[in-house]
Design a protein around this motif. Structure first.
Motif, PDB file in Angstrom:
ATOM      1  N   VAL A 132      33.721 -45.878  10.470  1.00 35.32           N
ATOM      2  CA  VAL A 132      33.711 -45.110   9.254  1.00 35.32           C
ATOM      3  C   VAL A 132      32.932 -43.681   9.388  1.00 35.32           C
ATOM      4  O   VAL A 132      33.030 -42.543   8.921  1.00 35.32           O
ATOM      5  CB  VAL A 132      33.564 -45.959   7.911  1.00 35.32           C
ATOM      6  N   SER A 159      43.062 -50.994   9.286  1.00 36.93           N
ATOM      7  CA  SER A 159      42.126 -51.906   9.971  1.00 36.93           C
ATOM      8  C   SER A 159      41.801 -52.191   8.347  1.00 36.93           C
ATOM      9  O   SER A 159      42.935 -51.725   7.449  1.00 36.93           O
ATOM     10  CB  SER A 159      40.919 -50.558   9.747  1.00 36.93           C
ATOM     11  N   SER A 174      39.550 -51.230   6.352  1.00 38.23           N
ATOM     12  CA  SER A 174      39.289 -49.358   5.174  1.00 38.23           C
ATOM     13  C   SER A 174      40.505 -49.096   4.809  1.00 38.23           C
ATOM     14  O   SER A 174      40.080 -48.933   4.377  1.00 38.23           O
ATOM     15  CB  SER A 174      39.100 -49.110   6.390  1.00 38.23           C
ATOM     16  N   ALA A 227      39.684 -44.134   7.906  1.00 38.98           N
ATOM     17  CA  ALA A 227      40.476 -45.357   6.549  1.00 38.98           C
ATOM     18  C   ALA A 227      42.106 -44.471   6.588  1.00 38.98           C
ATOM     19  O   ALA A 227      43.137 -44.667   7.059  1.00 38.98           O
ATOM     20  CB  ALA A 227      40.190 -45.538   6.092  1.00 38.98           C
ATOM     21  N   ASP A 240      32.076 -46.085   3.001  1.00 35.90           N
ATOM     22  CA  ASP A 240      31.680 -47.377   3.056  1.00 35.90           C
ATOM     23  C   ASP A 240      32.308 -48.649   1.468  1.00 35.90           C
ATOM     24  O   ASP A 240      32.413 -47.155   0.411  1.00 35.90           O
ATOM     25  CB  ASP A 240      30.063 -47.894   3.476  1.00 35.90           C
ATOM     26  N   THR A 268      34.978 -57.151   1.677  1.00 29.46           N
ATOM     27  CA  THR A 268      36.447 -56.747   2.526  1.00 29.46           C
ATOM     28  C   THR A 268      36.733 -58.461   2.530  1.00 29.46           C
ATOM     29  O   THR A 268      35.798 -59.183   2.914  1.00 29.46           O
ATOM     30  CB  THR A 268      36.181 -56.777   4.469  1.00 29.46           C
TER      31      THR A 268
END
Length: 336
Positions: A89, A127, A129, A153, A295, A299
């Protein structure tokens, strides 16, 4: 089965290739061995699989269109697992072009190869993300994911959209797997567990972002590989209940699916560090810092769809996983 795996010098790709070879599949492995992190670690990973009779090592950048066309034509893989990508990221803020070359142009070349050579199923890395600014927990594949917080992402979200287009136009079965914080032996040196272990053993401070309060759905590598293989063996199917009036973001009338693949048990970062301290036998000196740009605070994977479709059941606890990583790390770097 002849399976093309991209990223075989990478963390997940190497573990996957080894498992496929052990069960008797033929693996065409593609990697460009870039220097994003220690190339020697990548070479040592490849040494684990190079001697298998069914393994073919191809050194190639996915963004090389002519090279990718030649590889598909020569080897005619039946299935493809695309794990090669520019990861990270924070690095996407420093070097955005690397993500476009590998994650967008490279993935396009994979899709074209699958389309023109009759590939039965494409499984590719997405992902966690992609959930970005989504605050609804646990993250579900049925959630909208249109608000990414990093270019990394966004590139993974783009992969899902590109795959859907090919599934719809050419009836190419594609499955995207949204990985949730994978860790374990042979892991990436830029990941938290690797960085923390090295720093603690060297008596250095560890950088703890968001003051250690964020949670991650840490998922052990063996559980990830098991999920990838189960998914690979279960080609994506159209959803017969799919309605264009109220489309489900996780399924389609095309042979396209996306799944979360995680442990479904989020752990706070400070607890994760405490477990690592236990197995290292040393305490960490922590530098507490705010959340980094790009960030997400937490998650947490809802993996019910993957359980229902392929009976995915992660079984490795954080304690087991971290202990195995520490044992590997000490052995690999020849530490007492």
């Amino acid at each position: 089965m002849r399976i093309m795996v991209t990223g075989t010098a990478g963390f997940i790709g190497n573990h996957l290739a080894l498992r496929l070879l052990e069960r008797g599949d033929e693996v065409i492995g593609i990697d460009n061995l870039n220097d994003y992190y220690d190339v020697n670690l990548k070479l040592d990973r490849l040494a684990r699989i190079n001697d298998y009779q069914g393994y073919t090592d191809v050194r190639l950048d996915l963004a090389d269109r002519a090279g990718m066309e030649a590889v598909f034509k020569k080897y005619q893989p039946q299935k493809v697992v695309n794990l090669a990508a520019q990861a990270g990221v924070r690095y996407s803020i420093e070097n955005p072009h690397a993500y476009m070359d590998s994650n967008i142009v490279g993935f396009m070349n994979v899709l074209e190869g699958c389309r023109h050579h009759g590939v039965e199923h494409l499984v590719y890395a997405s992902s966690s993300s992609v959930y970005g600014a989504n605050e609804s927990m646990p993250f579900s594949v049925h959630d909208n994911v249109d608000h990414p917080l990093s270019l990394y992402a966004a590139s993974k979200k783009a992969n899902e959209l590109m795959a859907h287009t090919y599934s719809n136009l050419y009836q190419l079965p594609t499955t995207g797997l949204r990985f949730f914080t994978v860790y374990g032996p042979w892991g990436r040196p830029d990941m938290a567990l690797f960085l923390f272990t090295k720093a603690i053993l060297n008596g250095e401070k560890i950088k703890v972002f968001n003051y250690g309060r964020h949670r991650r759905d840490f998922t052990y590598i063996d559980d990830i590989v098991e999920g990838v293989i189960r998914t690979l063996d279960h080609s994506a199917q159209p959803n017969p209940q799919w309605s264009g009036k109220a489309p489900d973001p996780g399924t389609s009338r095309a042979p396209w699916r996306v799944y979360n693949i995680g442990n479904q048990k989020p752990v706070e970062l400070l607890d994760y560090i405490h477990t690592l301290e236990k197995f290292l036998g040393r305490s960490a000196e922590k530098e507490l810092l705010p959340l980094q740009p790009g960030d997400v605070p937490d998650t947490y994977a809802d993996v019910e769809a993957l359980i229902a479709d392929v009976d995915y059941r992660p079984s490795t606890t954080i304690e087991q996983g971290i202990e195995r990583f520490v044992d590997w790390y000490r052995d690999y770097y020849q530490l007492n």
